[in-house]
Enzyme design. Structure first.
Site, mmCIF file in Angstrom:
data_model
loop_
_atom_site.group_PDB
_atom_site.id
_atom_site.type_symbol
_atom_site.label_atom_id
_atom_site.label_comp_id
_atom_site.label_asym_id
_atom_site.label_seq_id
_atom_site.Cartn_x
_atom_site.Cartn_y
_atom_site.Cartn_z
ATOM 1 N N MET A 1 19.134 52.329 15.811
ATOM 2 C CA MET A 1 20.365 54.431 15.639
ATOM 3 C C MET A 1 21.653 54.206 15.487
ATOM 4 O O MET A 1 22.376 53.422 16.734
ATOM 5 C CB MET A 1 19.920 54.969 16.793
ATOM 6 C CG MET A 1 18.474 55.366 16.918
ATOM 7 S SD MET A 1 18.080 57.054 17.513
ATOM 8 C CE MET A 1 19.691 58.285 16.925
ATOM 9 N N CYS A 2 21.933 54.458 14.366
ATOM 10 C CA CYS A 2 23.769 54.437 13.831
ATOM 11 C C CYS A 2 24.013 55.624 14.880
ATOM 12 O O CYS A 2 23.270 56.312 15.373
ATOM 13 C CB CYS A 2 24.395 54.906 12.726
ATOM 14 S SG CYS A 2 23.329 53.446 11.955
#
Lengths: 288, 288, 288, 288
Positions: A11-12
């Site tokens: 996840m960014c």
């Protein structure tokens, strides 16, 4: 039928700001659990590190030029230049992103935000089985736009597909077409849930944000409560007196300690931050 | 007696600007044979490449804060972030430097300019036999200042010696003391010509530049002709109409195509760029 | 009709070695005007600097595995890790490349050599108007090979086109087909002289080298004189006693001080370095 | 009296191997919860990320030369060159380290292991209030050794102090003197618990490891069970059949799934891995 959800733990994190001009460090470094702090460890995400590069893009207060970018493959938490810039640059509209790669190389051309003319784009999520789908998706990009693709990510390709499908004229509709197209190509290739995304895009004037995933289980996205409401809730808070009524922040993960400061974007929705009333609507992928 | 002059072919390049706020790119990229162009190949220097990192430091027009730094170990000519910043940042007083290492590592803490509070410092040249002299020179730095030394170059150490010897109160005299001290330590250790330098330093208000070498054969340094004179010479030049009378540029190597635009700093001299009349004087190293 | 030859002054340098296992530093650092020395300044090339990254790829003496790569975006001349590896790694077959970008980004995935299974490939030159031709060329790559393209250079794309056209089965013929195809696509798009190249490719057993350009004015390429001949010419040279008869070096630019050590590859030719007699032949692009 | 223990949550990870020559990847990548895996997230440590650079140093099987180093400021988990080398290099004695900075800059000269002649050194922990103590500690380094200090960490300075105090002749005694000296300087400056460390050092023949902290609460250190014992415990394990009886691994944090494979080093102890029986003894800091 193939279904890969293992990439979901990548996840960014990102942040989009629109409002009174503000020093970038006010949001990137100062708040409790700020974005840079999240680059080392997050609360909501499954994975613990966003060390695969970062980027910021900002418009200047008085100019109608294209936004400036600063992107690097160093981890955000130890980057001295980011710290210097955040202490020096004030902007009324900027995007920030810290990357956790889903497989594409760690290189500057793969760092968000991406830019085309006055437009910027950033993304958290993934096109599943992207390596297998990439060729078909690339072919759909307008040949006039094709040479402007500089990197190799799914995120940048989503941007150029959205541009191809009319982002500059009908932003929400264009993103719905892009997602509809990606899902169609994915399904044709046996990918069960082809797309997972939160997205922010802007032309320097308005800001559009999106939350959607093929499986109806999208990553988190939050927008800040109206400043006028917050001022009533916290009349003694000086920072809230300094910002304009139209100030709005959208983030992948909340920060700070102000109760009531954040609202969750609904599943399958879009928002528009703009002069006057902001909008919130349902997001519906469209087949071409 | 040892004498090493082989290091002389390592030459950094630099630029110092003081005057009307200007976009950095106006000086870093646009002129013919600009500083960035020089990073790939120079005309006056012996060596052909300045690819061992770079740095810029700038004061903001309206603020009394310390200057911002952007420094990187990538070659300047291919650095996208430098290009973005130079297109975005305007400043009334800034320094820029491209490095050709004389032996110390290529790392961000060795990139110029160096900063302490509101002061910046950059240097072209070398302390000869620096590896042998470094310990003695380090010991002379004020223990209160010592922890602020971040890198391993002769250039940064010269800065902290100058600070130790009174840079903030008597800039010219302090640099003369620093050079006198370095020469004394060098001679005690059998180094024939201990120092070679052009230097720029500033407190955000005034700019001091120096040209000196122990052997009386210093690297080149040039300052720009007074704007009022240039306007008389080139009445049709629009750029000259836009800048204030007090605008001055000092460079290691001239650029642009304007005949009569540059004067050579004399051997063993210093200059002060300031409000009112600038100064030019003789530089005389002083023994403590 | 468009014709761009301005990119010609961008020249990479490269070296290919096949023979007795040798420490990489023997060729990369030790000779007068060695490849690393050339990274700072060259004699034959027009441009002066190859600072846009580098790469080495080597096979191990005793193993049948794929070659190892070490590639970096730092300039070769200041890279400590390259120095360490060159001092540590011995190989009977290796490629080395220093890059001067013709426009594509400075990033690790754009550094040569490129690898696919046991094959490696490196290139000096350019496909002219590559940004305009890239989409058409990409589409011709075998969809099975397409996901293995990691960077954005013309050089890597030439490799995957050659693989598509049979590199693993008929190396010379496949490269002739690749060049014929690139020229056809270029001409259709109004590019007068579409390709300029020297190329080395190897499967770990044999080494193929190519010199060709559409305009019949190709960049330099040189191969070393047979060791047996050199031994007769220089009976006192100890280094020549240590290497096997089959040792051969191919370089974009000669190095060292041994007169008679180098032969120029003819215009439009290919060579094969292999066990037994090496080959030299005419190179003829083929339309599909 | 000052006491800073907040820096304790910064923990590097490291591994030292001595035994049958082995591909580095066998230990760096393959085991469950391997060192590279730990670079992203650890089990025992408080902090979650070791993304501030890494390094490996290895001796070659057949050579008496100094060890080779590969060090980088990129996070270990995404470094392609590390992956390539680990797949290519086999060694009978090597060190590996992943860094979480305690404040000193992220630069190659601050990456472990450090090297002097045939010796290597790595460290997990910190000298507390190092910025305040650094000058006094630097002055104690043998002036002949001083020019070999390349970086700015406490860890490298501990190495050069140990060398100054006789590391090459009496390794255990020299490290005890170094720690005694650091504690004395710390206490004089009001630092309550001046040192926290696990250390590995080697001359290419023997390997010394240390676990100590002023407060008697040292970071974890583990050594592998004797191979002969493990073979009896796991007669069916093929990997254990391939390695020599003298093979030993020392790690900051255990990995793999083999129950009984690891022993904890006692508080305030040292170990020697060598031909014949290994040693384990009490560690006692000595005042000079």
């Amino acid at each position: 039928m193939r279904s890969r959800r293992g990439d979901d733990w990548h996840m960014c994190r990102w942040l989009a700001y629109s409002g009174s001009p503000i020093l970038l460090e006010e949001l990137l470094y100062r708040p409790h659990h700020s974005l840079i702090d999240q680059s080392l460890h997050s609360r909501l995400g499954v994975e613990t590190t966003n060390g695969d590069g970062f980027g910021i893009g900002w418009y200047e207060p008085s100019q109608s030029r294209q936004p400036a970018l600063f992107r690097s493959i160093q981890p955000a938490w130890s980057d001295q230049n980011l710290r210097e810039l955040a202490h020096s640059v004030a902007s009324p509209l900027f995007l920030a992103h810290i990357r956790a790669s889903t497989g594409t190389p760690v290189q500057q051309t793969n760092c968000h935000p991406f830019r085309f003319d006055r437009w910027m784009w950033l993304h958290n999520g993934a096109i599943r089985d992207f390596a297998a789908l990439r060729r078909d998706l690339l072919l759909a990009v307008d040949p006039q736009l094709f040479p402007s693709i500089a990197g190799s990510t799914d995120s940048e390709l989503m941007f150029f597909l959205a541009l191809t499908f009319g982002l500059r004229d009908e932003p929400v509709r264009a993103v719905e077409r892009m997602v509809g197209f990606v899902e169609a190509v994915g399904w044709e290739n046996g990918v069960q849930f082809p797309i997972q995304m939160t997205v922010a895009t802007t032309d320097g004037d308005r800001l559009w944000v999106f939350r959607y995933s093929s499986e109806g289980d999208s990553r988190s996205l939050h927008f800040s409560t109206a400043v006028s409401t917050l001022r009533e809730m916290y009349p003694e808070n000086e920072a809230l007196q300094r910002v304009s009524d139209e100030t709005r922040i959208v983030v992948s993960e909340p920060f700070g300690d102000l109760l009531g400061a954040w609202h969750t974007m609904p599943e399958a929705s879009y928002g528009v931050v703009q002069k006057g009333a902001d909008e919130l609507g349902a997001f519906e992928p469209r087949r071409l």
